[in-house]
Design a protein around this motif. Structure first.
Motif, mmCIF file in Angstrom:
data_model
loop_
_atom_site.group_PDB
_atom_site.id
_atom_site.type_symbol
_atom_site.label_atom_id
_atom_site.label_comp_id
_atom_site.label_asym_id
_atom_site.label_seq_id
_atom_site.Cartn_x
_atom_site.Cartn_y
_atom_site.Cartn_z
ATOM 1 N N MET A 31 0.809 -1.217 0.000
ATOM 2 C CA MET A 31 0.000 0.000 0.000
ATOM 3 C C MET A 31 0.843 1.268 0.000
ATOM 4 N N LEU A 77 0.102 6.801 -0.370
ATOM 5 C CA LEU A 77 -0.558 6.801 -1.665
ATOM 6 C C LEU A 77 -0.314 8.144 -2.344
ATOM 7 N N ALA A 91 -7.781 4.236 2.452
ATOM 8 C CA ALA A 91 -6.521 3.575 2.810
ATOM 9 C C ALA A 91 -6.224 3.730 4.299
ATOM 10 N N ARG A 95 -5.827 0.671 6.767
ATOM 11 C CA ARG A 95 -4.604 0.530 7.557
ATOM 12 C C ARG A 95 -4.930 0.407 9.047
#
Length: 285
Positions: A31, A77, A91, A95
């Motif tokens: 990620m 990201l 995200a 996470r």
């Protein structure tokens, strides 16, 4: 108390019994697309080292220093609109959920609870969401300030921000790295866990020794990992992501047991052999 190397060997053995957990640090490493992009687009030879404390899920990116492109805020990201508006919050939520399940499941296995990954996600999601978001809220004002004044006052202003920010981050990291471990071991909230971490840190002793040992290991591994991953990315990057996931699992398990050993309010994670045993009371005196 056991030495750092003895603890590391114990963590390695326990990791072998829970290899499915390695998927979490591998996924979180993948990620980090901004770090991957920096590695894949770099043209040149790069060497670097990193320092670190075990304050989160340990992935390869705790050991690899990607080539820097200047002052930036790495959210894992690309921060381009409108992509960031939609994907980055998702995200962050992902996470936080993965971290909560991972830490909770590790603690459950160590102390003999029945909580599984999904139960841990539900139980600890909110405090781990706060832990995930807080670093961004802390760093962004400094980074934006550095960019803003850098455009007017030049590199000296940026350097001044870095001189202030780096020692501050080191101090905060030392004082509060045990917070996520205490959340799942004590089954408590973020503030209570942060207070517990602070108390262990200011007492020094075993906490300080473990922090130094951990930071030294990160420093040594990072020199090799950075050279391999950045300069030979076709081989080094996939190997690093998987190998970093395994080492990360070992270190998170090792650290979880250490915190359980030194914190008088945490449940026991098992007895050490007599030659290593001194008890929690001795650690905190």
């Amino acid at each position: 108390m056991p030495t750092f190397t003895v603890r590391l060997a114990d963590g390695w053995k326990r990791a072998g019994d829970h290899m499915s957990f390695i998927l979490i640090p591998i996924l979180l490493a993948v990620m980090q697309t901004d770090s991957i992009r920096q590695v894949l687009t770099y043209d040149g030879v790069h060497f670097g080292i990193k320092f670190g404390v075990p304050a989160s899920v340990v992935t390869i990116w705790q050991f690899v220093d990607p080539p820097s492109t200047g002052v930036s805020v790495n959210a894992g990201l690309p921060l381009s609109l409108p992509f960031a508006v939609v994907v980055v919050p998702l995200a962050v939520l992902l996470r936080a959920g993965l971290s909560a399940g991972y830490f909770g499941a590790i603690a459950a296995h160590l102390v003999g609870r029945d909580d599984d990954f999904a139960t841990s996600v539900r139980t600890y999601f909110l405090p781990f969401l706060a832990i995930t978001v807080l670093p961004y809220l802390f760093v962004v004002p400094f980074a934006l300030g550095a960019v803003g004044v850098g455009g007017v006052g030049g590199g000296g202003a940026v350097l001044g921000v870095i001189v202030i920010l780096v020692p501050l981050l080191l101090a905060v990291g030392y004082l509060f790295w045990a917070t996520p471990y205490l959340i799942v071991l004590r089954e408590t909230g973020l503030l209570a866990a942060a207070r517990g971490s602070y108390e262990l840190a200011v007492d020094g002793g075993a906490y300080l020794a473990y922090t130094v040992g951990y930071a030294g290991l990160v420093l040594l591994v990072s020199a090799v990992a950075t050279t391999t991953v950045v300069n030979v990315p076709a081989v080094g990057l996939p190997m690093g992501i998987v190998g970093g996931g395994l080492l990360g699992l070992v270190l998170n398990i090792t650290t979880m047991r250490f915190v359980a050993d030194v914190d008088p309010q945490s449940p026991s994670a098992g007895e050490w052999p007599e030659r290593h045993r001194s008890g929690k009371a001795a650690v905190n005196t």
